[in-house]
Scaffold this motif. Structure first.
Motif, PDB file in Angstrom:
ATOM      1  N   THR A  38      37.574  50.933  27.916  1.00 13.01           N
ATOM      2  CA  THR A  38      38.630  50.407  27.565  1.00 13.01           C
ATOM      3  C   THR A  38      40.042  50.755  27.824  1.00 13.01           C
ATOM      4  OG1 THR A  38      38.389  51.489  25.255  1.00 13.01           O
ATOM      5  CG2 THR A  38      36.998  49.429  25.531  1.00 13.01           C
ATOM      6  N   TRP A  39      41.072  50.058  27.612  1.00 11.80           N
ATOM      7  CA  TRP A  39      42.306  50.564  28.002  1.00 11.80           C
ATOM      8  C   TRP A  39      43.272  49.240  27.612  1.00 11.80           C
ATOM      9  CZ3 TRP A  39      39.342  47.849  31.334  1.00 11.80           C
ATOM     10  CH2 TRP A  39      39.712  46.955  32.054  1.00 11.80           C
ATOM     11  N   ILE A  40      44.743  49.863  27.277  1.00  9.79           N
ATOM     12  CA  ILE A  40      45.700  49.009  26.954  1.00  9.79           C
ATOM     13  C   ILE A  40      46.609  48.679  28.197  1.00  9.79           C
ATOM     14  CG2 ILE A  40      47.957  48.729  25.552  1.00  9.79           C
ATOM     15  CD1 ILE A  40      46.609  50.810  23.621  1.00  9.79           C
ATOM     16  N   SER A  41      46.694  47.211  28.536  1.00 10.42           N
ATOM     17  CA  SER A  41      47.703  47.016  29.333  1.00 10.42           C
ATOM     18  C   SER A  41      48.682  45.929  28.601  1.00 10.42           C
ATOM     19  CB  SER A  41      47.120  46.201  30.617  1.00 10.42           C
ATOM     20  OG  SER A  41      46.421  47.048  31.263  1.00 10.42           O
ATOM     21  N   GLY A  42      49.970  46.319  28.631  1.00 10.93           N
ATOM     22  CA  GLY A  42      50.746  45.383  27.823  1.00 10.93           C
ATOM     23  C   GLY A  42      50.710  45.685  26.260  1.00 10.93           C
ATOM     24  N   ASP A  43      50.369  44.410  25.626  1.00  9.70           N
ATOM     25  CA  ASP A  43      50.036  44.699  24.220  1.00  9.70           C
ATOM     26  C   ASP A  43      48.621  44.266  23.951  1.00  9.70           C
ATOM     27  OD1 ASP A  43      50.323  42.087  24.633  1.00  9.70           O
ATOM     28  OD2 ASP A  43      51.492  41.320  23.187  1.00  9.70           O
ATOM     29  N   GLN A  44      47.667  44.304  24.875  1.00  4.40           N
ATOM     30  CA  GLN A  44      46.583  43.874  24.571  1.00  4.40           C
ATOM     31  C   GLN A  44      45.487  44.899  25.165  1.00  4.40           C
ATOM     32  OE1 GLN A  44      45.196  40.777  23.412  1.00  4.40           O
ATOM     33  NE2 GLN A  44      43.312  42.238  23.355  1.00  4.40           N
ATOM     34  N   ILE A  45      44.362  45.084  24.222  1.00  3.61           N
ATOM     35  CA  ILE A  45      43.237  45.992  24.697  1.00  3.61           C
ATOM     36  C   ILE A  45      42.100  45.331  25.476  1.00  3.61           C
ATOM     37  CG2 ILE A  45      41.417  47.660  23.843  1.00  3.61           C
ATOM     38  CD1 ILE A  45      43.020  47.749  21.265  1.00  3.61           C
ATOM     39  N   TYR A  46      41.883  45.963  26.714  1.00  2.00           N
ATOM     40  CA  TYR A  46      41.060  45.151  27.605  1.00  2.00           C
ATOM     41  C   TYR A  46      39.719  46.237  27.685  1.00  2.00           C
ATOM     42  CZ  TYR A  46      44.783  42.277  28.890  1.00  2.00           C
ATOM     43  OH  TYR A  46      45.809  41.243  28.959  1.00  2.00           O
ATOM     44  N   GLY A  47      38.667  45.565  28.174  1.00  2.00           N
ATOM     45  CA  GLY A  47      37.503  46.245  28.331  1.00  2.00           C
ATOM     46  C   GLY A  47      36.809  45.677  29.725  1.00  2.00           C
ATOM     47  N   LEU A  48      35.935  46.710  30.277  1.00  2.00           N
ATOM     48  CA  LEU A  48      35.032  46.108  31.664  1.00  2.00           C
ATOM     49  C   LEU A  48      33.790  46.980  31.442  1.00  2.00           C
ATOM     50  CD1 LEU A  48      35.489  44.240  34.140  1.00  2.00           C
ATOM     51  CD2 LEU A  48      36.461  46.060  35.294  1.00  2.00           C
ATOM     52  N   GLU A  49      32.822  46.369  31.859  1.00  2.00           N
ATOM     53  CA  GLU A  49      31.481  47.320  32.034  1.00  2.00           C
ATOM     54  C   GLU A  49      31.786  48.571  32.778  1.00  2.00           C
ATOM     55  OE1 GLU A  49      28.117  45.202  33.242  1.00  2.00           O
ATOM     56  OE2 GLU A  49      28.584  43.499  31.822  1.00  2.00           O
ATOM     57  N   LEU A  50      31.284  49.475  32.376  1.00  2.00           N
ATOM     58  CA  LEU A  50      31.597  50.697  33.015  1.00  2.00           C
ATOM     59  C   LEU A  50      30.990  50.784  34.607  1.00  2.00           C
ATOM     60  CD1 LEU A  50      32.830  53.531  32.685  1.00  2.00           C
ATOM     61  CD2 LEU A  50      30.514  54.412  31.735  1.00  2.00           C
ATOM     62  N   GLY A  51      29.788  50.192  34.754  1.00  2.00           N
ATOM     63  CA  GLY A  51      29.333  50.124  36.257  1.00  2.00           C
ATOM     64  C   GLY A  51      30.239  49.479  37.098  1.00  2.00           C
ATOM     65  N   VAL A  52      31.273  48.720  36.742  1.00  2.00           N
ATOM     66  CA  VAL A  52      32.255  48.186  37.654  1.00  2.00           C
ATOM     67  C   VAL A  52      33.432  48.970  37.943  1.00  2.00           C
ATOM     68  CG1 VAL A  52      33.633  45.896  38.116  1.00  2.00           C
ATOM     69  CG2 VAL A  52      31.757  45.953  36.682  1.00  2.00           C
ATOM     70  N   CYS A  53      33.586  50.106  37.248  1.00  2.00           N
ATOM     71  CA  CYS A  53      34.740  51.097  37.386  1.00  2.00           C
ATOM     72  C   CYS A  53      34.318  52.275  38.303  1.00  2.00           C
ATOM     73  CB  CYS A  53      35.161  51.328  35.908  1.00  2.00           C
ATOM     74  SG  CYS A  53      35.565  50.228  34.938  1.00  2.00           S
ATOM     75  N   GLN A  54      34.933  52.406  39.293  1.00  2.00           N
ATOM     76  CA  GLN A  54      34.582  53.536  40.187  1.00  2.00           C
ATOM     77  C   GLN A  54      35.221  55.037  39.652  1.00  2.00           C
ATOM     78  OE1 GLN A  54      35.228  52.804  44.427  1.00  2.00           O
ATOM     79  NE2 GLN A  54      35.740  54.956  44.613  1.00  2.00           N
TER      80      GLN A  54
END
Length: 142
Positions: free
Chosen positions: A5-21
Motif C-alpha cells: 500500500t502507498w499514497i499517491s495524491g490524496d488516495q491510498i492504493y494497493g497492489l498485490e505484492l507479487g506484482v511489485c519488484q
C-alpha cells in the motif's frame, strides 16, 4: 493475499505484492518530452531507464506533476513493477505497508468509476477508516 500500500495524491492504493519488484527512493525525475500526462517522468535505476507512472493521471484524475517532473519531491518513492515488456514504476508520495487481506474483504469497484478506473482498479478494501483502492494486477504485470 498480501497487498503493498502507498499514497499517491490524496488516495491510498494497493497492489498485490507479487506484482511489485522493488521499492526505491525517487530522486528527481527527468521529464519525458511529448509523453502523455500519465507519465510522471523517467529515471535511471541501476542502469535501467524506468518509466514512472503518475497513477492519479493514469486513472483520469488531474496529473500530480502538471507536466513538471523535475519539481517532484525527492522524498517520494517508486514501486518498480515486475514486467518483461517494459521497465515501469508507479510514483508514490509515501509508502505505507504490506497488508494481509482476505480476498473476501475486497469489495467491487464503485459503479461511478470512469472507464480508466474500471480498467485499472480491481476493487476496494476498507481497513479501519481507510479506503484502499486495489489495482488490477493483470494490468500491471507481464
Amino acid at each position: 493475499m498480501e497487498i503493498m500500500t502507498w499514497i499517491s495524491g490524496d488516495q491510498i492504493y494497493g497492489l498485490e505484492l507479487g506484482v511489485c519488484q522493488e521499492v526505491a527512493l525517487c530522486p528527481r525525475l527527468k521529464s519525458a518530452p511529448h509523453a502523455p500526462a500519465c507519465i510522471a517522468g523517467i529515471m535511471n535505476l541501476r542502469g535501467d531507464v524506468v518509466t514512472v507512472l503518475d497513477l492519479p493521471a493514469l486513472l483520469g484524475r488531474a496529473p500530480q506533476s502538471a507536466g513538471a517532473a523535475s519539481t517532484r519531491s525527492v522524498n517520494g518513492a517508486i514501486i518498480r513493477l515486475k514486467n518483461a515488456r517494459r521497465d515501469a514504476a508507479i510514483y508514490a508520495d509515501q509508502i505505507l505497508d504490506v497488508l494481509n487481506a482476505n480476498e473476501s474483504a475486497q469489495q467491487e469497484r464503485p459503479a461511478n468509476f470512469t472507464e480508466a478506473e474500471r480498467r485499472y482498479v480491481q476493487g476496494v478494501i476498507l481497513v479501519g477508516s481507510r479506503l484502499i483502492v486495489v489495482l488490477n494486477p493483470e494490468e500491471f504485470k507481464i
